[in-house]
Design a protein around this motif. Structure first.
Motif, PDB file in Angstrom:
ATOM      1  N   VAL A  44       0.852  -1.187   0.000  1.00 54.79           N
ATOM      2  CA  VAL A  44       0.000   0.000   0.000  1.00 54.79           C
ATOM      3  C   VAL A  44       0.888   1.237   0.000  1.00 54.79           C
ATOM      4  O   VAL A  44       2.090   1.153   0.299  1.00 54.79           O
ATOM      5  N   PRO A  45       0.342   2.405  -0.331  1.00 54.87           N
ATOM      6  CA  PRO A  45       1.154   3.625  -0.287  1.00 54.87           C
ATOM      7  C   PRO A  45       1.754   3.847   1.099  1.00 54.87           C
ATOM      8  O   PRO A  45       1.155   3.453   2.108  1.00 54.87           O
ATOM      9  N   PRO A  46       2.933   4.472   1.175  1.00 54.05           N
ATOM     10  CA  PRO A  46       3.613   4.666   2.464  1.00 54.05           C
ATOM     11  C   PRO A  46       2.754   5.326   3.534  1.00 54.05           C
ATOM     12  O   PRO A  46       2.852   4.982   4.717  1.00 54.05           O
ATOM     13  N   PHE A  52      -1.538   2.631   9.526  1.00 55.59           N
ATOM     14  CA  PHE A  52      -1.920   1.364  10.156  1.00 55.59           C
ATOM     15  C   PHE A  52      -0.875   0.879  11.161  1.00 55.59           C
ATOM     16  O   PHE A  52      -1.218   0.461  12.263  1.00 55.59           O
ATOM     17  N   SER A  53       0.398   0.923  10.766  1.00 50.32           N
ATOM     18  CA  SER A  53       1.451   0.386  11.622  1.00 50.32           C
ATOM     19  C   SER A  53       1.807   1.343  12.750  1.00 50.32           C
ATOM     20  O   SER A  53       1.741   0.991  13.937  1.00 50.32           O
ATOM     21  N   GLY A  54       2.164   2.575  12.386  1.00 52.50           N
ATOM     22  CA  GLY A  54       2.525   3.563  13.404  1.00 52.50           C
ATOM     23  C   GLY A  54       1.357   3.935  14.283  1.00 52.50           C
ATOM     24  O   GLY A  54       1.510   4.138  15.492  1.00 52.50           O
ATOM     25  N   GLN A  90     -10.966   0.011   0.654  1.00 53.06           N
ATOM     26  CA  GLN A  90      -9.984   0.810  -0.087  1.00 53.06           C
ATOM     27  C   GLN A  90      -8.596   0.193   0.035  1.00 53.06           C
ATOM     28  O   GLN A  90      -7.829   0.150  -0.927  1.00 53.06           O
ATOM     29  N   PHE A  91      -8.296  -0.283   1.226  1.00 55.14           N
ATOM     30  CA  PHE A  91      -7.014  -0.956   1.471  1.00 55.14           C
ATOM     31  C   PHE A  91      -6.867  -2.166   0.560  1.00 55.14           C
ATOM     32  O   PHE A  91      -5.831  -2.370  -0.072  1.00 55.14           O
ATOM     33  N   CYS A  92      -7.910  -2.977   0.494  1.00 51.07           N
ATOM     34  CA  CYS A  92      -7.862  -4.190  -0.335  1.00 51.07           C
ATOM     35  C   CYS A  92      -7.675  -3.863  -1.810  1.00 51.07           C
ATOM     36  O   CYS A  92      -6.904  -4.531  -2.513  1.00 51.07           O
ATOM     37  N   LEU A  96      -4.329  -5.820  -2.811  1.00 48.99           N
ATOM     38  CA  LEU A  96      -4.519  -7.227  -3.158  1.00 48.99           C
ATOM     39  C   LEU A  96      -4.114  -7.583  -4.589  1.00 48.99           C
ATOM     40  O   LEU A  96      -3.525  -8.655  -4.802  1.00 48.99           O
ATOM     41  N   PRO A  97      -4.400  -6.754  -5.599  1.00 54.00           N
ATOM     42  CA  PRO A  97      -3.912  -7.107  -6.945  1.00 54.00           C
ATOM     43  C   PRO A  97      -2.390  -7.222  -6.992  1.00 54.00           C
ATOM     44  O   PRO A  97      -1.847  -8.125  -7.643  1.00 54.00           O
ATOM     45  N   LYS A  98      -1.684  -6.318  -6.284  1.00 49.19           N
ATOM     46  CA  LYS A  98      -0.216  -6.377  -6.252  1.00 49.19           C
ATOM     47  C   LYS A  98       0.263  -7.626  -5.514  1.00 49.19           C
ATOM     48  O   LYS A  98       1.226  -8.266  -5.917  1.00 49.19           O
ATOM     49  N   LEU A  99      -0.431  -7.949  -4.435  1.00 51.04           N
ATOM     50  CA  LEU A  99      -0.066  -9.145  -3.676  1.00 51.04           C
ATOM     51  C   LEU A  99      -0.262 -10.390  -4.532  1.00 51.04           C
ATOM     52  O   LEU A  99       0.593 -11.283  -4.548  1.00 51.04           O
ATOM     53  N   ARG A 100      -1.357 -10.425  -5.263  1.00 53.25           N
ATOM     54  CA  ARG A 100      -1.627 -11.585  -6.115  1.00 53.25           C
ATOM     55  C   ARG A 100      -0.557 -11.740  -7.191  1.00 53.25           C
ATOM     56  O   ARG A 100      -0.097 -12.858  -7.466  1.00 53.25           O
TER      57      ARG A 100
END
Length: 368
Positions: A44-46, A52-54, A90-92, A96-100
């Motif tokens: 996902v974009p930075p 999500f992480s921070g 929106q996250f998906c 997800l296309p990149k992950l696939r």
């Protein structure tokens, strides 16, 4: 099956630890195979990754009330859950296309998620293709972790399995939370203390804030040190906490302050008791050592549920006032309750969870 993908999210540290434990188990069972771990937040974009992480780290350390509203609001259907589902959608679409594409380029024959971000949606996207699985990293589940889309779900406890079955999800196996192979063969207390240079006759308490170094580590350590306990204080990734504690305990020979610890199995094995937060991975590791736990300041949501599970099974007690950790520890050690807790911890420990998950995935994927 020769190629397996392990998908985690760098939100906290437990999901990543579980993914690498599964990778280790897969390679042990398939020496000629390939297993790779991917952080779904790298797709996902930075700014979304930072959010999500921070954001999780900040809320867990400084604003647990805010995390509570997010967790319980999204776990129960309603306006807040709908808003999160929109954001998650929106996250998906972003990742997800990149992950696939990444999994296809690596020839992955199956994938196991240890975090719910995009997990059920990716399983639906791959229906009829490479199977997608989900492995719990806590002892109870959030509703986003429960889906019939998964080829199989691996429950962190019987309680987590019952949650799914109650919703008609029957393709679930109770394995426990996946931990590293080293926790299946723990050193003895004497061996661990020898390795760590600890007195064999000392009263040793592990004080841990988990991977992110949250919770009342300093308060509990001060209480214990003042009553003569040898304290192993683990601050994880909280550099500020570690620096502050090192300065405070500079002249205290009975206090050892650490950041991230690679040989954590020795710290669990050396201790008579732990004061810690009820994170799913760290608690699962402690169970393998039969380590009685005093659980303090649970993060609302998953850690509250973990605390409920561990106390209900007799492996832990809640520590309401960390400033009185020494009194609570002395009571458990002197009245024999700690020994009973240790036995109950061993009874619910699942040191072979990762190997069991890999065996089930391998068998199911060959049939697929």
């Amino acid at each position: 099956m020769k190629t397996l993908a392990l998908i985690y999210a760098s939100e906290g540290t437990g999901h990543k630890s579980a993914a690498f434990a599964l990778r280790e188990a897969f390679l042990a069972a398939n020496p000629d195979g390939e297993a790779f771990c991917l952080d779904i937040l790298d797709f996902v974009p930075p700014f979304m990754k930072s959010l999500f992480s921070g954001g999780y780290d900040v809320m867990a350390r400084s604003a647990p009330w805010l995390w509570s509203r997010f967790y319980w609001g999204s776990d129960r259907r309603g306006g807040q859950a709908s808003a999160f589902e929109w954001v998650h959608g929106q996250f998906c679409r972003a990742c997800l296309p990149k992950l696939r594409q990444r999994l296809a380029s690596k020839g992955a024959e199956a994938a196991i998620f240890t975090h719910y971000f995009g997990a059920a949606e990716f399983a639906a996207m791959n229906r009829g293709r490479a199977p997608v699985y989900f492995a719990d990293t806590d002892f109870e589940t959030h509703r986003f972790q429960r889906s019939a889309e998964f080829a199989m779900s691996f429950a962190g406890s019987p309680r987590a399995a019952r949650q799914r079955i109650a919703e008609g999800i029957t393709n679930v196996v109770t394995t426990g939370v996946p931990v590293a192979r080293k926790y299946a063969k723990m050193p003895s207390k004497a061996e661990a203390r020898e390795k760590l240079g600890l007195p064999h006759d000392a009263r040793v308490v592990l004080v841990s804030g988990g991977g992110i170094g949250a919770g009342p580590v300093a308060e509990a350590a001060k209480s214990l040190a003042s009553r003569g306990f040898h304290v192993l204080a683990v601050c994880g990734g909280n550099a500020k906490l570690r620096a502050r504690m090192k300065a405070y305990f500079m002249y205290k020979e009975n206090v050892r302050v650490e950041g991230f610890v690679k040989d954590m199995e020795n710290y669990y094995a050396a201790a008579d008791l732990a004061v810690m937060k009820p994170g799913g991975l760290s608690a699962s590791e402690a169970l393998c050592a039969g380590l009685p736990m005093l659980l303090a300041d649970p993060i609302p949501g998953q850690e509250e549920l973990n605390l409920s599970y561990l106390t209900a099974n007799g492996a832990a007690r809640r520590l309401v006032l960390p400033q009185r950790a020494a009194e609570a520890a002395e009571k458990l050690l002197e009245n024999g309750e700690a020994r009973e807790m240790s036995e109950k911890a061993k009874a619910i420990a699942r040191p072979y969870a990762a190997a069991e998950i890999i065996a089930a995935v391998t068998e199911n994927s060959e049939i697929w």
